[in-house]
Scaffold this motif. Structure first.
Motif, mmCIF file in Angstrom:
data_model
loop_
_atom_site.group_PDB
_atom_site.id
_atom_site.type_symbol
_atom_site.label_atom_id
_atom_site.label_comp_id
_atom_site.label_asym_id
_atom_site.label_seq_id
_atom_site.Cartn_x
_atom_site.Cartn_y
_atom_site.Cartn_z
ATOM 1 N N VAL A 50 27.407 45.216 33.409
ATOM 2 C CA VAL A 50 26.585 46.277 34.149
ATOM 3 C C VAL A 50 26.527 45.594 36.012
ATOM 4 N N GLU A 51 25.733 45.139 35.712
ATOM 5 C CA GLU A 51 25.237 43.813 36.559
ATOM 6 C C GLU A 51 26.317 43.044 37.471
ATOM 7 N N LEU A 52 26.925 42.278 36.595
ATOM 8 C CA LEU A 52 28.574 42.239 37.188
ATOM 9 C C LEU A 52 29.206 42.382 37.723
ATOM 10 N N GLU A 56 30.615 42.980 41.693
ATOM 11 C CA GLU A 56 31.830 42.528 42.396
ATOM 12 C C GLU A 56 32.203 43.885 43.185
ATOM 13 N N LYS A 57 31.333 45.102 42.687
ATOM 14 C CA LYS A 57 31.335 46.109 44.101
ATOM 15 C C LYS A 57 30.717 45.563 45.035
ATOM 16 N N LYS A 58 29.585 45.747 44.850
ATOM 17 C CA LYS A 58 29.165 44.607 46.481
ATOM 18 C C LYS A 58 30.098 44.246 47.181
ATOM 19 N N HIS A 100 37.859 45.090 39.219
ATOM 20 C CA HIS A 100 39.431 45.063 38.011
ATOM 21 C C HIS A 100 40.162 46.774 38.256
ATOM 22 N N SER A 101 40.221 47.093 39.002
ATOM 23 C CA SER A 101 41.359 48.411 39.094
ATOM 24 C C SER A 101 42.614 48.525 39.801
ATOM 25 N N SER A 102 43.841 48.348 39.635
ATOM 26 C CA SER A 102 44.744 47.647 40.046
ATOM 27 C C SER A 102 45.552 48.617 41.645
ATOM 28 N N ARG A 103 44.238 49.808 41.377
ATOM 29 C CA ARG A 103 44.599 50.599 42.897
ATOM 30 C C ARG A 103 43.808 50.357 43.764
ATOM 31 N N MET A 104 44.636 50.014 45.154
ATOM 32 C CA MET A 104 43.954 49.362 46.187
ATOM 33 C C MET A 104 43.496 50.577 46.759
ATOM 34 N N ARG A 105 42.732 49.743 48.641
ATOM 35 C CA ARG A 105 42.685 50.391 49.514
ATOM 36 C C ARG A 105 42.005 50.037 50.441
ATOM 37 N N TYR A 106 42.280 50.974 51.846
ATOM 38 C CA TYR A 106 41.464 50.176 52.691
ATOM 39 C C TYR A 106 40.488 49.659 53.093
#
Length: 328
Positions: A50-52, A56-58, A100-106
């Protein structure tokens, strides 16, 4: 010492839905703490995984905010932010929407956010209801260019008394009525064109007064569109003009003029094709038909990304368009 994290805690930390957490578990990114005898009363996941993910999200968040977040801050729809990105041709980077998502965002950085908000603030300028620069009593327009003696160029202006006329080189202001009696003057171009019946809506332009671009854009609008096809006014320190969306036969053909105008368009678009200037909308509205099972699949994906179904579809299409452009 913390043993693990609950589903709710993970959802809050990562800003994801529970189905996404289950996906992480299936892919063995998160490990569930075994509790065969159900002694803990709730499902826990090992804290290391979870903390990893939180770390990564940060890193992703630090690369730039999402379109949805900027839209919330600005109080507009996400589609408006995408429209501005395309209108300004901003090279906003793309990052995964989640670890780890294949969806991309701006990923909108502070620099891009500043440009987008500045453009958005310009668009809030009240649109003129008529062409306030046109003086029907004299059949002339403010800042219109005239030739004096067939050589010298002068622009029609107003003095402190709001009289329409010309300021001569010696600083003397001569009213228009007096000028046509005493000077050899003639318009450099026609300011009238047939009223166009084109697309619905207008393309909005805002340009600061006094800049070279201010005069070049006005000359373009007068000669190519005519006063019948654009509303205009001076608001504060800028010209605000709204051009009727339509095709206008080219009077001036100049790529530099096209680039100049595109720089000051705040809503809509302009292109030159087949000897015509074409003003139009930046986006097209279309209907999409899909199978019920596909709709449910996409709707779930939108919920996973915490987006409305409409915004999710728009994001998916925008990402696909970027892929196509990159291949080209």
């Amino acid at each position: 010492m913390r043993e693990g994290y609950t589903l709710k805690e993970i959802a809050d930390l990562l800003d994801v839905t529970v189905p996404t957490i289950y996906t992480y578990e299936k892919r063995q990114i998160l490990q569930r703490i075994e509790d065969p005898h159900r002694l803990k009363g709730t499902t826990l996941y090992e804290k290391e995984g979870v903390e990893l993910l939180v770390e990564e999200k940060k890193k992703l968040d630090d690369m730039g905010i999402t379109i949805s977040e900027l839209a919330r801050r600005a109080g507009v729809f996400a589609s408006k932010i995408r429209e501005i990105i395309r209108a300004l041709n901003l090279q906003v980077p793309m990052v995964p929407s989640n670890p780890h998502s294949s969806r991309m965002r701006y990923a909108i950085t502070p620099e891009f956010e500043k440009k987008i908000l500045a453009h958005l603030n310009q668009q809030t300028t009240k649109r003129a209801k008529k062409n306030h620069l046109f003086h029907p009593s004299f059949d002339v327009a403010l800042y219109q260019t005239f030739l004096v003696g067939g050589e010298e160029k002068l622009r029609l202006k107003t003095d402190r008394k709001e009289r329409v006329g010309f300021e001569l080189k010696n600083g003397y202001f001569i009213p228009y009525v007096q000028a046509i009696r005493t000077l050899d003057i003639e318009p450099l171009y026609r300011i009238h064109r047939k009223k166009s019946e084109g697309q619905n809506g207008f393309t909005d332009i805002a340009v600061p007064i006094g800049k070279k671009a201010f005069y070049e854009i006005l000359d373009f609008l007068y000669s190519n569109c005519g006063v019948e096809n654009f509303n205009a006014d001076i608001v504060g320190d800028q010209l605000v003009a709204s051009v009727r969306n339509a095709e206008y036969r080219t009077i001036q053909t100049n790529d530099d003029t096209l680039k100049l105008l595109q720089q000051y368009i705040i809503n809509g678009k302009l292109e030159m094709r087949n000897d015509h200037w074409i003003f139009g909308r930046t986006e097209k509205s279309v209907q999409v038909h899909m199978k019920p099972e596909d709709y449910l699949l996409f709707k779930q994906a939108a919920q996973d990304d915490k987006l409305s179904f409409k915004n999710w579809i728009e994001n998916a299409l925008a990402e696909k368009a970027n892929e196509i452009r990159n291949r080209e």
